[in-house]
Enzyme design. Structure first.
Site, PDB file in Angstrom:
ATOM      1  N   LYS A 119       0.834  -1.199   0.000  1.00  0.00           N
ATOM      2  CA  LYS A 119       0.000   0.000   0.000  1.00  0.00           C
ATOM      3  C   LYS A 119       0.875   1.258   0.000  1.00  0.00           C
ATOM      4  CE  LYS A 119      -3.869  -2.237   2.433  1.00  0.00           C
ATOM      5  NZ  LYS A 119      -4.736  -2.191   3.636  1.00  0.00           N
ATOM      6  N   TYR A 149     -12.455  -2.155  -2.933  1.00  0.00           N
ATOM      7  CA  TYR A 149     -12.940  -2.233  -1.558  1.00  0.00           C
ATOM      8  C   TYR A 149     -14.463  -2.170  -1.480  1.00  0.00           C
ATOM      9  CZ  TYR A 149      -8.289  -2.058   0.611  1.00  0.00           C
ATOM     10  OH  TYR A 149      -7.017  -2.359   1.039  1.00  0.00           O
ATOM     11  N   PHE A 166     -15.322   4.041   7.725  1.00  0.00           N
ATOM     12  CA  PHE A 166     -13.940   4.297   7.304  1.00  0.00           C
ATOM     13  C   PHE A 166     -13.743   4.220   5.794  1.00  0.00           C
ATOM     14  CE2 PHE A 166     -14.095  -0.288   8.361  1.00  0.00           C
ATOM     15  CZ  PHE A 166     -13.553  -0.860   7.210  1.00  0.00           C
ATOM     16  N   ARG A 186      -1.764 -14.137   3.965  1.00  0.00           N
ATOM     17  CA  ARG A 186      -2.527 -13.426   5.012  1.00  0.00           C
ATOM     18  C   ARG A 186      -1.906 -13.645   6.388  1.00  0.00           C
ATOM     19  NH1 ARG A 186      -7.025 -10.725   3.709  1.00  0.00           N
ATOM     20  NH2 ARG A 186      -7.955 -10.870   5.783  1.00  0.00           N
ATOM     21  N   THR A 244      -5.391  -7.285  10.722  1.00  0.00           N
ATOM     22  CA  THR A 244      -5.663  -5.990  10.089  1.00  0.00           C
ATOM     23  C   THR A 244      -5.120  -4.826  10.929  1.00  0.00           C
ATOM     24  OG1 THR A 244      -7.714  -6.946   9.235  1.00  0.00           O
ATOM     25  CG2 THR A 244      -7.504  -4.550   9.135  1.00  0.00           C
ATOM     26  N   ARG A 285       2.733  -6.570   9.353  1.00  0.00           N
ATOM     27  CA  ARG A 285       2.042  -5.521  10.121  1.00  0.00           C
ATOM     28  C   ARG A 285       2.543  -5.470  11.564  1.00  0.00           C
ATOM     29  NH1 ARG A 285      -3.798  -7.205   7.460  1.00  0.00           N
ATOM     30  NH2 ARG A 285      -3.670  -5.884   5.607  1.00  0.00           N
ATOM     31  N   ASN A 294      -1.752  -0.053   7.114  1.00  0.00           N
ATOM     32  CA  ASN A 294      -1.207  -1.347   7.553  1.00  0.00           C
ATOM     33  C   ASN A 294      -0.349  -2.020   6.481  1.00  0.00           C
ATOM     34  OD1 ASN A 294      -3.287  -2.010   5.869  1.00  0.00           O
ATOM     35  ND2 ASN A 294      -4.477  -3.144   7.388  1.00  0.00           N
ATOM     36  N   HIS A 314      -1.839  -5.317   1.528  1.00  0.00           N
ATOM     37  CA  HIS A 314      -3.163  -5.906   1.310  1.00  0.00           C
ATOM     38  C   HIS A 314      -2.967  -7.316   0.788  1.00  0.00           C
ATOM     39  CE1 HIS A 314      -7.002  -6.936  -0.383  1.00  0.00           C
ATOM     40  NE2 HIS A 314      -6.401  -7.175  -1.537  1.00  0.00           N
ATOM     41  N   GLU A 364      -9.668  -9.642  -7.800  1.00  0.00           N
ATOM     42  CA  GLU A 364      -8.695  -8.550  -7.626  1.00  0.00           C
ATOM     43  C   GLU A 364      -7.596  -8.606  -8.695  1.00  0.00           C
ATOM     44  OE1 GLU A 364      -7.610  -8.879  -3.487  1.00  0.00           O
ATOM     45  OE2 GLU A 364      -9.509  -8.001  -2.851  1.00  0.00           O
TER      46      GLU A 364
HETATM   47  N1  GTP Z   1      -9.613   3.802   9.144  1.00  0.00           N
HETATM   48  C1  GTP Z   1      -9.931   2.499   9.226  1.00  0.00           C
HETATM   49  N2  GTP Z   1      -9.492   1.660   8.281  1.00  0.00           N
HETATM   50  C2  GTP Z   1      -9.814   0.346   8.383  1.00  0.00           C
HETATM   51  C3  GTP Z   1     -10.608  -0.164   9.455  1.00  0.00           C
HETATM   52  N3  GTP Z   1     -10.761  -1.499   9.278  1.00  0.00           N
HETATM   53  C4  GTP Z   1     -10.101  -1.801   8.138  1.00  0.00           C
HETATM   54  N4  GTP Z   1      -9.519  -0.697   7.605  1.00  0.00           N
HETATM   55  C5  GTP Z   1      -8.729  -0.596   6.375  1.00  0.00           C
HETATM   56  O1  GTP Z   1      -9.456  -1.284   5.367  1.00  0.00           O
HETATM   57  C6  GTP Z   1      -8.670  -2.353   4.847  1.00  0.00           C
HETATM   58  C7  GTP Z   1      -9.575  -3.486   4.461  1.00  0.00           C
HETATM   59  O2  GTP Z   1     -10.168  -4.019   5.632  1.00  0.00           O
HETATM   60  P1  GTP Z   1     -10.345  -5.603   5.782  1.00  0.00           P
HETATM   61  O3  GTP Z   1     -10.599  -6.197   4.442  1.00  0.00           O
HETATM   62  O4  GTP Z   1     -11.348  -5.835   6.863  1.00  0.00           O
HETATM   63  O5  GTP Z   1      -8.906  -6.021   6.353  1.00  0.00           O
HETATM   64  P2  GTP Z   1      -7.833  -7.035   5.773  1.00  0.00           P
HETATM   65  O6  GTP Z   1      -8.499  -8.067   4.919  1.00  0.00           O
HETATM   66  O7  GTP Z   1      -6.974  -7.489   6.894  1.00  0.00           O
HETATM   67  O8  GTP Z   1      -6.949  -6.053   4.917  1.00  0.00           O
HETATM   68  P3  GTP Z   1      -6.790  -6.014   3.336  1.00  0.00           P
HETATM   69  O9  GTP Z   1      -5.827  -7.108   3.025  1.00  0.00           O
HETATM   70  O10 GTP Z   1      -6.251  -4.635   3.058  1.00  0.00           O
HETATM   71  O11 GTP Z   1      -8.168  -6.239   2.724  1.00  0.00           O
HETATM   72  C8  GTP Z   1      -7.694  -2.670   5.993  1.00  0.00           C
HETATM   73  O12 GTP Z   1      -6.529  -3.336   5.554  1.00  0.00           O
HETATM   74  C9  GTP Z   1      -7.374  -1.284   6.493  1.00  0.00           C
HETATM   75  O13 GTP Z   1      -6.437  -0.614   5.646  1.00  0.00           O
HETATM   76  C10 GTP Z   1     -11.068   0.765  10.446  1.00  0.00           C
HETATM   77  O14 GTP Z   1     -11.762   0.407  11.402  1.00  0.00           O
HETATM   78  N5  GTP Z   1     -10.700   2.078  10.280  1.00  0.00           N
HETATM   79 MG    MG Z   2      -9.664  -7.537   3.230  1.00  0.00          MG
END
Ligand code: GTP
Ligand code: MG
Length: 142
Positions: free
Chosen positions: A3, A43, A51, A79, A85, A96, A106, A109, A120
């Site tokens: 990212k 997303y 968010f 993952r 996350t 992370r 973080n 992705h 994707e």
């Molecule tokens: N500001 C904010 N960003 C969030 C929050 N939860 C998730 N994100 C962001 O949204 C992304 C996608 O969320 P998820 O799909 O639930 O998390 P993930 O699968 O571990 O991460 P990805 O691999 O990026 O998809 C996260 O990686 C963060 O960058 C939150 O509560 N607040």
């Molecule tokens: Mg995700």
């Protein structure tokens, strides 16, 4: 994907090195600044969440690196290596957990299922950009 914060903090090589040393095979890679439309498609599952706008602004804020990695259970492996996350909850030893402090920023992705990966990959690559080749050490990594 690395990212914008991962690129900005010079962690591209660190991330690639970890996946490479694990034994995964890199079959496609490119760099781009993601446009808003693509970010919202990427997303889409988070549309409507509080968010979402912040996440779209973040992911479009600078260069990102898209990669496709292959290997046994590649989705689960990546993952696990990325960590939880929220970086504060991510285990030490994960990307992370070793480099982040934030939930949003973080660093990396990763697709959460083979079906998501297919969706994707299609967002970022033409089919002919996915290379088919054999690595000489594959016999040791099955
Ligand atoms: N500001 C904010 N960003 C969030 C929050 N939860 C998730 N994100 C962001 O949204 C992304 C996608 O969320 P998820 O799909 O639930 O998390 P993930 O699968 O571990 O991460 P990805 O691999 O990026 O998809 C996260 O990686 C963060 O960058 C939150 O509560 N607040
Ligand atoms: Mg995700």
């Amino acid at each position: 994907m690395v990212k914008p914060d991962g690129v900005g903090r010079r962690l591209i090589g660190e991330c690639i090195g970890r996946f490479e040393r694990r034994g995964l095979k890199l079959v496609a890679m490119r760099m781009r600044i993601i446009d808003e439309t693509t970010a919202k498609r990427h997303y889409a599952e988070h549309a409507g969440k509080d968010f979402f706008d912040s996440l779209v602004a973040f992911i479009t804020s600078g260069p990102t690196v898209q990669m496709v990695w292959e290997g046994p259970d590649a989705v689960a492996q990546v993952r696990k290596m990325n960590g939880a996350t929220n970086c504060l909850k991510a285990d030490v030893g994960t990307v992370r957990g070793d480099f982040g402090l934030s939930t949003q920023n973080n660093i990396v992705h990763a697709s959460d299922s083979p079906e998501t990966a297919a969706r994707e990959i299609a967002l970022y690559f033409y089919p002919e950009e996915l290379l088919t080749y054999t690595m000489p050490d594959e016999q040791w990594l099955r």
